[in-house]
Design an enzyme around this catalytic site. Structure first.
Site, mmCIF file in Angstrom:
data_model
loop_
_atom_site.group_PDB
_atom_site.id
_atom_site.type_symbol
_atom_site.label_atom_id
_atom_site.label_comp_id
_atom_site.label_asym_id
_atom_site.label_seq_id
_atom_site.Cartn_x
_atom_site.Cartn_y
_atom_site.Cartn_z
ATOM 1 N N ASP A 123 0.843 -1.198 0.000
ATOM 2 C CA ASP A 123 0.000 0.000 0.000
ATOM 3 C C ASP A 123 0.878 1.248 0.000
ATOM 4 O O ASP A 123 1.921 1.270 -0.650
ATOM 5 C CB ASP A 123 -0.922 -0.035 1.230
ATOM 6 C CG ASP A 123 -2.259 0.640 0.984
ATOM 7 O OD1 ASP A 123 -2.256 1.860 0.763
ATOM 8 O OD2 ASP A 123 -3.298 -0.035 1.007
ATOM 9 N N HIS A 180 -3.825 6.136 3.446
ATOM 10 C CA HIS A 180 -4.476 4.929 2.944
ATOM 11 C C HIS A 180 -3.870 3.658 3.530
ATOM 12 O O HIS A 180 -4.579 2.761 3.996
ATOM 13 C CB HIS A 180 -4.369 4.928 1.416
ATOM 14 C CG HIS A 180 -5.201 3.911 0.718
ATOM 15 N ND1 HIS A 180 -4.780 2.616 0.514
ATOM 16 C CD2 HIS A 180 -6.427 3.992 0.153
ATOM 17 C CE1 HIS A 180 -5.709 1.956 -0.162
ATOM 18 N NE2 HIS A 180 -6.724 2.763 -0.389
ATOM 19 N N SER A 465 -11.103 -0.554 -1.107
ATOM 20 C CA SER A 465 -9.835 -0.534 -0.365
ATOM 21 C C SER A 465 -10.055 -0.866 1.103
ATOM 22 O O SER A 465 -9.169 -1.404 1.769
ATOM 23 C CB SER A 465 -9.187 0.850 -0.451
ATOM 24 O OG SER A 465 -8.499 1.022 -1.658
#
Length: 674
Positions: A123, A180, A465
């Site tokens: 990620d 994220h 996600s």
């Protein structure tokens, strides 16, 4: 002459991934020497060393080089090469969720086994100082761990966050500056952290699915995206480092053939080593065929809602109140401001582009002090830059309400059918992906707007996600009880125990949520599993690739069946059943499946069909009797129909039931014209 050399040597050079399959079983083999030798045979006007960028040499074989289109074509025609494809840019697919799945803090856990599980997170990195990644109470890293903490300057690992690597040339650190990666890592395996909220919204405890598990991070993304070459580099290291589960909430905008899809390639070699990869389905829904993760050895995860819905209210000048879904942390304290539509706030763009608040379209003088209404969600950033008061016309502070209709497939979640292998239903399963509160980077923008300088340690995000790490956490939970199960067995247990979901506006529902909504507690005791080995996947690859490429991928002398003996993807031992038929013509479709007993040693299962009036479905045999654990039984399921119009679908279900376990598989027949 020098101009010609320059044109040949540097014209349109861009990074290409050259995939060579498995690593040779030869101790004297030198991947780098081999890769440079290959390049020397094709590179024109430059040296092989100058063209070479990096090699994959820990878990599979391949390299990245700057090539012209002509050089890439030469490489693609070499017998030793499986595929050559550009290193494209891929995108990120961006508390209460675990309780909604009845997966609370009081469930049965195997803490010792859980602390031995390592989740690899591919990620944007993590914020290592977050409370979600502290190591209080953790012992040393598992003995199987072969990784390292190469997180860059001022990045420290610990007994919880045991490994870090980065593959981004722009940012030489595994530190998360986007938010994220911290969010996905903490969702999968973050510590339980009490008293967190989003500016007072949804207060509670944020925790991952397996809080006692270890985390290893592989940073491959920046604000510009995530390159294919970095994706493969992360897989190459994660596999060799010894992770047990990989979660990757990244993908392209559309599906690609399996031999040019870096996530599919990396996940295949992870599967070889017993590692299951969880991948987000994509955020391009509700368009049919938009699912981007299609490889059968990947767990493809759609996004759905939980029973906690965050809403916001807009009070108009006439006293009317509009209610919608939005996360808004502040209130205008009852003050009313003028409304203006984006198309009326521009003198330099067309109505369409101004209406969606495209970059550079809004006039500052026209929007200052007003509430701007944008036709597209992303328009809020441009409206804010132009000086609008509040970009999405949300007046009151958001509030959380109970949603009794949940779970429902999120509208943004990418849908099937599978554009590469239509007989394999994708997505596989659905998990919470709407309004998820989890760890965040304190230096990241809360709203993705560069002008938003607020700082948060925990934030609310939505997307596949967010659903992807939920599924990865549950897969890790299953592994703590069944450490010897294959990736396919874990995946099967998730699919066959999933809860049926409510229908969606798109048809059929299986294209929205696969087998249903994930059920962590039931998944550890599925009764039967549809298992698959590397050899099973190789046989499937024989249907879509030539034998030479399959041999390179398998790393052995695999041979492919010829002609009609190749079979069909519908007969791959998958936990769902799908087939395409010719419109308006009678059809008979037979599926072949094998199930393994992982429930009670002495057990008998009876087939139950949730029928569809448009077809006749028979199972042979209708009863499966087992005498030992891990015993396997084979059955056929046959569907007969009179034909139905192009573009229509017939859905049904097969359930194997022993009085305790319900092993459920969706059945989908689609009418598809040429």
């Amino acid at each position: 002459m020098s101009l010609l050399c320059k044109a040949i040597g540097h014209e349109d050079r861009k990074p290409y991934i050259v995939y060579l399959g498995s690593l040779p079983h030869d101790e004297l083999y030198s991947p780098l020497s081999h890769h440079l030798g290959i390049l020397e045979r094709v590179v024109e006007g430059s040296s092989a060393a100058n063209a070479w960028i990096r090699s994959y040499r820990r878990s599979f074989n391949g390299f990245v080089a700057k090539l012209t289109d002509r050089e890439s074509e030469k490489l693609a025609n070499m017998k030793e090469v499986v595929s050559v494809f550009p290193s494209r840019t891929y995108q990120l697919q961006t508390t209460r969720s675990w309780d909604f799945m009845s997966f609370g803090e009081t469930i049965t856990r195997n803490d010792t086994a859980e602390s031995d599980v390592i989740i690899g997170v591919i990620d944007t990195g993590v914020w290592p100082e977050s409370d979600s990644f502290k190591d209080e109470g953790f012992g040393p890293a598992p003995m199987k761990w072969k990784g390292a903490c190469n997180g860059g300057k001022n990045f420290t690992c610990n007994k919880k966050l045991i490994g870090a690597r980065f593959f981004t040339s722009e940012e030489e650190s595994a530190r998360d500056e986007i938010g994220h990666g911290s969010h996905t890592a903490s969702t999968a395996a973050g510590n339980a952290v009490k008293d967190v909220s989003f500016y007072g919204l949804v207060p509670g405890t944020a925790r991952g699915g397996v809080p006692s598990a270890r985390i290893a991070v592989y940073k491959i993304c920046t604000l510009e995206g995530c390159t294919g070459e970095a994706i493969l580099a992360a897989f190459d290291h994660a596999i060799a480092d010894g992770v047990d589960i990989i979660t990757i909430s990244i993908g392209p905008n559309h599906a690609s053939p399996l031999d040019v899809d870096p996530i599919a390639i990396g996940a295949f070699h992870a599967m070889e080593k017993g590692i299951l990869t969880s991948n987000s389905a994509g955020n391009n829904g509700p368009e049919e065929g938009s699912v981007s993760s299609v490889a059968p050895w990947i767990l493809t995860v759609a996004a759905s809602s939980t029973d906690r819905r965050i809403i916001d209210k807009v009070v108009l000048g006439n006293g009317s109140t509009l209610v919608g879904s939005s996360v808004n942390s502040f209130s205008l304290n009852g003050t009313s401001f003028p409304l203006i539509h984006g198309k009326d706030a521009s003198s330099k763009c067309s109505e369409i582009y101004a209406g969606i608040c495209s970059p550079g379209c809004l006039d500052r003088d026209l929007v200052k002090g007003k509430i701007v209404v944008c036709d597209k969600f992303g328009g809020n950033v441009e409206a804010h830059k132009a000086g609008a008061l509040e970009p999405r016309a949300n007046i009151l502070k958001s509030e959380a309400i109970k949603d009794d209709d949940a779970p429902i497939a999120a509208s943004f979640s990418s849908r099937g059918p599978n554009q590469i292998l239509p007989e394999i239903i994708k997505p596989d399963i659905s998990a919470p992906g709407v309004d998820i509160l989890a760890a965040y980077s304190p230096v990241a923008s809360v709203t993705s707007s560069p002008e938003d300088k607020r700082s948060l340690k925990y934030s609310i995000l939505s997307g596949t996600s967010m659903s992807c790490p939920h599924a990865a956490g549950v897969a890790a939970y299953i592994k703590t009880f069944h450490p010897d199960w294959s990736p396919a067995a874990i995946k099967s247990s998730l699919m066959t125990t999933a809860k049926p979901m409510n229908g969606t506006s798109t048809s059929p529902g299986e294209f929205s949520y696969g087998s249903g909504h994930i059920d962590p507690v039931k998944a550890i005791d599925p009764g039967l599993v549809y298992d698959a080995s590397k050899e099973d996947y190789i046989r499937l690859l024989c249907i879509v690739l030539d034998e030479a490429k399959v041999r390179h991928i398998s790393g052995d002398n695999s041979t492919c069946p010829k002609g009609s003996e190749k079979g069909s993807p519908k007969d791959h031992n998958y936990a769902s059943l799908a087939a395409n038929v010719t419109p308006m013509k009678p059809f008979t479709v037979t599926f072949h499946r094998t199930v393994k007993n992982v429930g009670l040693a002495n057990s008998t299962y009876e087939a139950k069909i949730m029928p569809n009036p448009n077809v006749d479905i028979k199972v042979d045999p209708e009863v499966l009797s087992f005498r030992t654990l891990n015993e396997e039984k084979t059955f056929n399921l046959t569907i007969v129909g009179e034909g139905f119009p192009d573009g229509s679908h017939v859905s049904a279900e097969l359930v194997w039931y022993d009085g305790t376990h319900s092993v459920r598989s969706p059945i989908l027949v689609s009418s598809v014209g040429n």
